[in-house]
Every structure is written in C-alpha cells, then in structure tokens.
Design a protein around this motif. Structure first.
Motif, PDB file in Angstrom:
ATOM      1  N   VAL A  95       0.843  -1.201   0.000  1.00  0.00           N
ATOM      2  CA  VAL A  95       0.000   0.000   0.000  1.00  0.00           C
ATOM      3  C   VAL A  95       0.878   1.251   0.000  1.00  0.00           C
ATOM      4  N   LYS A  96       1.937   1.245   0.784  1.00  0.00           N
ATOM      5  CA  LYS A  96       2.857   2.386   0.802  1.00  0.00           C
ATOM      6  C   LYS A  96       3.449   2.632  -0.581  1.00  0.00           C
TER       7      LYS A  96
ATOM      8  N   LEU B 247      -3.572   7.955  14.668  1.00  0.00           N
ATOM      9  CA  LEU B 247      -2.143   7.787  14.922  1.00  0.00           C
ATOM     10  C   LEU B 247      -1.474   7.022  13.796  1.00  0.00           C
ATOM     11  N   ALA B 248      -2.083   5.938  13.332  1.00  0.00           N
ATOM     12  CA  ALA B 248      -1.491   5.148  12.247  1.00  0.00           C
ATOM     13  C   ALA B 248      -1.410   5.962  10.960  1.00  0.00           C
TER      14      ALA B 248
ATOM     15  N   GLU C 211       4.053  10.890   8.242  1.00  0.00           N
ATOM     16  CA  GLU C 211       5.337  11.374   8.750  1.00  0.00           C
ATOM     17  C   GLU C 211       6.515  10.570   8.217  1.00  0.00           C
ATOM     18  N   ARG C 212       6.335   9.243   8.080  1.00  0.00           N
ATOM     19  CA  ARG C 212       7.470   8.377   7.772  1.00  0.00           C
ATOM     20  C   ARG C 212       7.540   7.933   6.306  1.00  0.00           C
TER      21      ARG C 212
ATOM     22  N   ALA D  97      -3.058  14.770  11.474  1.00  0.00           N
ATOM     23  CA  ALA D  97      -2.428  14.770  10.149  1.00  0.00           C
ATOM     24  C   ALA D  97      -1.560  16.000   9.942  1.00  0.00           C
ATOM     25  N   GLU D  98      -2.035  17.162  10.378  1.00  0.00           N
ATOM     26  CA  GLU D  98      -1.264  18.396  10.202  1.00  0.00           C
ATOM     27  C   GLU D  98       0.024  18.362  11.006  1.00  0.00           C
ATOM     28  N   GLN D  99      -0.036  17.815  12.214  1.00  0.00           N
ATOM     29  CA  GLN D  99       1.182  17.705  13.025  1.00  0.00           C
ATOM     30  C   GLN D  99       2.192  16.775  12.362  1.00  0.00           C
ATOM     31  N   ALA D 100       1.723  15.712  11.751  1.00  0.00           N
ATOM     32  CA  ALA D 100       2.624  14.791  11.059  1.00  0.00           C
ATOM     33  C   ALA D 100       3.296  15.480   9.880  1.00  0.00           C
ATOM     34  N   LEU D 101       2.558  16.292   9.154  1.00  0.00           N
ATOM     35  CA  LEU D 101       3.118  16.975   7.989  1.00  0.00           C
ATOM     36  C   LEU D 101       4.039  18.120   8.390  1.00  0.00           C
TER      37      LEU D 101
END
Length: 332
Positions: free
Chosen positions: A223-224, A267-268, A274-275, A303-307
């Motif tokens: 999927v990634k 979280l997932a 993020e990764r 999502a915004e914090q991850a980006l």
C-alpha cells in the motif's frame, strides 16, 4: 481529473472519479435515491456514469449497488471473490427449528416408503404394458406438452427485477493487474481488511493520479508503494485510539477495529504521513471518520502535526470527507 466524495463513514461510502471523458463511481454505500441525490448536489450527472467500481462487499460500500446499477444500466467492476460474497450476502438464508426438522425427516420417510411400494407394484402383470402405452401416447404428441413445460420453466426462472443479485453487466479484475475504464487507467492493490478480497485503487488519466485507500487495518509495504506520486489521496483516518477504547462499542467490535484487518487510527495515519508519505499530493482527504470514536478536529490536527515535521510538505491541503453531505469536487 476530478474526485467528488459523496459520502465517507460507517453509514455509507461513495466517490466519483472522473476524467474529461469517463466517470466512475467508486462504491455505492448509500441507497440508490440518496446516491443520485448527492451526485446532483455535487454537480455530477448520474446518467453520465460509465461504471461502478467496488472495493469490497461490506454493506457501507454496496448498500445501493444492485438498484443503482440496474437503474442506470452500467457495468459493475469488482473481483470475483467480492462478487460471490455480495451474492451470498443477498441470498435469503432459511433456518429450521427442531420440530420442523423432525417433520422434514418424517416426510422423507413417507416419500421413501411410497417410492418402495411403487417399485413393487411395477412387478404386477399388465402394469408395465399400461405404463408403456401411456409413455408412448405422451411421446407421440410432444407439442401438446411443450407449452405447459415452457410456462412452468418461465415461472421457475426469477425475473431480473425480482432477483436482488442481478446486475446488468459484471467485469472482474484482480489486485495488482491494471485495467482501464474509458480513458482512466486503474491499478487495484490489496488492502488488509476483513472482507473477501478488499482493494484500494490508483486512478490515472491526463497526467493526474488519484488514489482511494480506506478500510485497512494497517499500512503494509504494497500500500505504501501504491500511494507514491499521488496528486489527490483519499486516506482513512477512522478513529482516535482513546475515544475508541472509552467509547460505546462492545469489546468484540473494538478488537475488530483495532486489529490488522480493521481500520486505520488517526495515529497510524499520522505515522504513515510522517514516515512514508512522499509529499506529492496537492490534496489529502481524510475519510471514513467514525462518528462515535473520532472527532474531525482530532483527525485534522493529527495529520497536520505529522506533515509539520516535513517543511517541504506544508503546501498540502488537508480536507475532511463527511458522512452526511458530499465534499466539494477536487479538480486538477
């Protein structure tokens, strides 16, 4: 290309993916009436649909499938295991009480006894001759029996309207094998979910790539890889972990949602962004948000914090798909 999310959530999912020449409905998780209503509200003409594409057979993705496909007369694209599972789901199942079972056994015994007595009667003199004459008489005038037989066969055949599993046309595809509907190239990829053969999709046309990836318990490598170089991404952000754990669902349902064939948490989704996310998308649409175990502001914030950890990705726009109303069309 254009993506129009008509609905996203546990009560129904559906989106229209279109190019300048082709329009495909991805999932039909609302009633036919509601789907057509939302298409009109979003500026999509239901009569212009070229096909319906199904991710998997769960009710929130196929509730209006049969009625809509028959009404519009369009083909349905899905995998063979998904089709079989959908047909089984719509086929009536009968149950039998113990008393009914005893009655059934008794009738079978009586039928066998009647058959045995008929066999013994065949040995009586003259009976075989009379039976042969009857057979010859009936076979000598086959035309007289044909209309009755044809009427019986016609009565036994269910009409298309009466059969809830009837579809105007069915086209099978396999995960990992690219195919086309009109000028849209579609690449299905396997997703981890508790369905017969669930899929996500990448759509490509006119130099634009869009993807739908919801209903997956975790983000496996395939999927990634599929979600690289995507311009518009519909991605699941189903639940907040603490809200789910403290929420109203029975423990068995909570375990299903949290499992590796359940749904992605905020979280997932954030960990993927993020990764592993390559930052190519102009729009990220967070979808399949739980009404009981999530809050839109929590999903967006996560999502915004991850980006934010990737300065080059701050140009991405985060949108939230809704359950109760269509999202404004996204055009590139």
């Amino acid at each position: 290309m254009r993506m129009t999310v008509l609905a996203s959530g546990s009560k129904g999912n559906s989106a229209v993916i279109s190019s300048s020449r082709t329009r495909v409905l991805v999932d039909a998780g609302l009633s036919c009436r509601e789907l057509m209503k939302r298409m009109v509200l979003a500026g999509e003409d239901p009569a212009a649909l070229d096909a319906i594409l199904i991710t998997h057979e769960h009710q929130d993705h196929v509730a209006g499938l049969g009625v809509l496909a028959r009404k519009l007369g369009v083909p349905v694209y899905l995998t063979e295991p998904t089709h079989r599972a959908w047909v089984r789901m719509l086929t009536p199942r009968t149950t039998m009480s113990y008393a009914q079972w005893l009655d059934h056994v008794q009738r079978e015994k009586e039928a066998r006894a009647h058959a045995a007595s008929a066999v013994s009667a065949d040995a009586e003199p003259g009976l075989c001759d009379s039976m042969s004459a009857a057979v010859e008489s009936s076979s000598s005038s086959p035309d007289s029996a044909e209309p009755e037989e044809q009427e019986l066969e016609a009565a036994q055949k269910p009409s298309a309207k009466a059969d809830p599993t009837y579809l105007p046309a069915v086209e099978y595809f396999r995960s990992g094998s690219q195919f086309s509907i009109g000028d849209i190239e579609i690449t299905p990829f396997t997703i981890p979910h508790d369905a017969a053969d669930p899929c996500g999709f990448v759509f490509a046309s006119e130099g634009v790539r869009m993807a739908v990836a919801t209903d997956l318990g975790y983000m496996p490598p395939n999927v990634k890889t599929a979600l690289k170089r995507i311009d518009v991404l519909l991605l699941e952000s189903n639940h907040d972990l603490e809200m789910l754990k403290d929420g109203p669902y029975p423990w068995s349902v909570k375990q299903r949602v949290l499992s590796r064939v359940g749904h992605l948490s905020n979280l997932a989704t954030a960990e993927f962004l993020e990764r592993d996310y390559d930052g190519a998308a102009a729009y990220i649409v967070l979808g399949h948000l739980s009404e009981s175990n999530n809050a839109p502001e929590l999903a967006r914030l996560s999502a915004e914090q991850a980006l934010m950890n990737h300065p080059t990705l701050l140009g991405n726009r985060i949108l939230l798909a809704e359950q109760t109303a269509p999202l404004a069309p996204i055009s590139l």
